[in-house]
Design a protein around this motif. Structure first.
Motif, PDB file in Angstrom:
ATOM      1  N   GLY A  62       0.822  -1.200   0.000  1.00 23.73           N
ATOM      2  CA  GLY A  62       0.000   0.000   0.000  1.00 23.73           C
ATOM      3  C   GLY A  62       0.852   1.244   0.000  1.00 23.73           C
ATOM      4  O   GLY A  62       2.066   1.186   0.221  1.00 23.73           O
ATOM      5  N   ASP A 165       3.094  -4.026  -5.356  1.00 25.14           N
ATOM      6  CA  ASP A 165       2.979  -5.475  -5.326  1.00 25.14           C
ATOM      7  C   ASP A 165       4.335  -6.091  -5.726  1.00 25.14           C
ATOM      8  O   ASP A 165       4.896  -5.735  -6.766  1.00 25.14           O
ATOM      9  CB  ASP A 165       1.898  -5.914  -6.319  1.00 25.14           C
ATOM     10  CG  ASP A 165       1.511  -7.368  -6.137  1.00 25.14           C
ATOM     11  OD1 ASP A 165       2.403  -8.201  -5.929  1.00 25.14           O
ATOM     12  OD2 ASP A 165       0.299  -7.657  -6.201  1.00 25.14           O
ATOM     13  N   THR A 185      -0.969 -11.671  -0.487  1.00 19.17           N
ATOM     14  CA  THR A 185      -0.728 -10.233  -0.601  1.00 19.17           C
ATOM     15  C   THR A 185      -1.968  -9.479  -0.152  1.00 19.17           C
ATOM     16  O   THR A 185      -3.057  -9.689  -0.698  1.00 19.17           O
ATOM     17  CB  THR A 185      -0.380  -9.841  -2.055  1.00 19.17           C
ATOM     18  OG1 THR A 185       0.822 -10.520  -2.459  1.00 19.17           O
ATOM     19  CG2 THR A 185      -0.152  -8.333  -2.158  1.00 19.17           C
ATOM     20  N   HIS A 187      -3.645  -5.815   0.175  1.00 18.15           N
ATOM     21  CA  HIS A 187      -3.549  -4.448  -0.315  1.00 18.15           C
ATOM     22  C   HIS A 187      -4.276  -3.517   0.656  1.00 18.15           C
ATOM     23  O   HIS A 187      -5.445  -3.727   0.980  1.00 18.15           O
ATOM     24  CB  HIS A 187      -4.151  -4.337  -1.717  1.00 18.15           C
ATOM     25  CG  HIS A 187      -3.350  -5.050  -2.762  1.00 18.15           C
ATOM     26  ND1 HIS A 187      -2.336  -4.455  -3.464  1.00 18.15           N
ATOM     27  CD2 HIS A 187      -3.413  -6.341  -3.203  1.00 18.15           C
ATOM     28  CE1 HIS A 187      -1.804  -5.322  -4.314  1.00 18.15           C
ATOM     29  NE2 HIS A 187      -2.439  -6.476  -4.169  1.00 18.15           N
TER      30      HIS A 187
END
Length: 367
Positions: A62, A165, A185, A187
């Protein structure tokens, strides 16, 4: 949950539990609702084996101000508590990607690479912050990949934070990128208006402040570099202030833990602050019997890391410089490295009388 905003309780160390300058919870607004279930599991699950099956590796992705560092440091505190009786030495390591590269190169230059490799590969938990800053040198990236493989094989956990990412970081070694992409992952987005309001109320309660609706409205509606910029503003806010004051940390770092015995410093001209930092560096180097070049250099020898942490603590208390400013003076280190050093020293001060004595002696030398 109120207005779509949820507060996830965070593990806290002894020093942090007594501090009114840190948030006791991670505030999740509607913008980050999808991250709630895995975050709850991460923060509450104490079985390392179970988590390795679900979140290994975990990448928190982020923009600056989305809360990655707050979560990473909460996970550090959690696993230090869980693994404190482990016979492994040490079971957990927090490092920024930039510092990982510096240490790998310094270990090679100082002919202690095997010892460094043994240390990093024997960890139970490894947290690497700001992966986007990992230097694109094959030796550094391959060393991180080998460390991750060894930790995985031994049943340990790896956490990564990044502004992008990992699968899209073209400068990453393909093998390293594949390993990170194989995990989970999450976010994260910057806090929305409802989340900012919740952060302000939570922080004000921790400080014993009463915010008027006008003050809350003014603070919550301002665009900020991060949620912790709000905390910086609250640090100098009294209930009688007509408007909130601006904070000094715009780089997305958390306001440091302060002790009740410390008094706020008056505002300094930037030149004065930088001159004061030079004095702190010089006096601390002499006190520890090291050169300033070593103090600001890449080596992460235990004695140098301890001295740097003290420099950060003194600079934050005696100057108006931000984490980014101090990081630049300490060999262009990232602000998250400096923030972690300040937090670590604050925790040690609460339990180690020798460090407190060192700070007192340095205070007298700097007067």
């Amino acid at each position: 949950m109120i207005d779509g905003v949820l507060q996830l309780d965070l593990p806290r160390g002894d020093a942090l539990a007594r501090s009114s300058h840190t948030l006791p919870a991670f505030v999740v607004g509607p913008e980050n609702a999808l991250a709630v279930p895995p975050l709850q599991r991460l923060l509450n699950e104490a079985d390392l084996a179970d988590l390795t099956q679900l979140f290994n590796p975990l990448s928190l992705v982020g923009p600056s101000g989305s809360g990655k560092t707050q979560l990473a440091q909460a996970l550090i505190r959690k696993w230090r508590g869980v693994l404190q009786h482990s016979t492994d030495s040490p079971p957990i390591e927090y490092v920024t990607a930039a510092d990982f590269g510096r240490e790998t190169q310094a270990a090679a230059a100082e002919q202690r690479l095997p010892a460094w490799q043994k240390h990093i590969r024997s960890l139970r938990v490894l947290i690497v912050e700001d992966l986007q800053n990992l230097r694109p040198r094959d030796t550094i990236q391959q060393e991180l990949r080998h460390a991750i493989d060894a930790i995985f094989e031994a049943g340990g956990l790896v956490f990564i934070t990044s502004s992008r990412d990992p699968a899209r970081l073209s400068r990453l070694d393909p093998g390293l990128r594949d390993r990170l992409a194989a995990g989970l992952t999450l976010h994260l987005q910057r806090p929305s208006l409802p989340a900012r309001e919740a952060i302000l109320r939570l922080a004000a309660n921790a400080r014993g402040l009463t915010l008027t609706e006008n003050q809350l409205h003014e603070l919550a509606h301002r665009e900020v570099a991060s949620a912790y910029d709000l905390l910086g503003r609250l640090s100098n806010l009294s209930s009688s202030d007509p408007l909130p004051l601006e904070g000094r940390d715009g780089e997305g770092a958390e306001a440091p833990a302060r002790f009740a015995t410390q008094t706020p410093q008056s505002h300094q001209h930037p030149t004065q602050s930088h001159h004061a930092l030079k004095q702190i560096l010089a006096v601390t180097a002499r006190y520890f019997g090291v050169t300033q070049a070593a103090l600001t250099g890449p080596s992460r020898r235990t004695s140098l890391v301890a001295a740097r942490n003290i420099v950060v603590h003194l600079a934050r208390r005696l100057t108006d410089l931000s984490y980014a400013d101090i990081g630049r003076a300490l060999g262009n280190r990232d602000h998250t490295t400096i923030m972690h050093a300040d937090r670590r020293l604050a925790e040690q001060l609460a339990t180690d009388p020798h460090i407190l004595q060192t700070i007192d002696e340095l205070d007298r030398l700097l007067c």
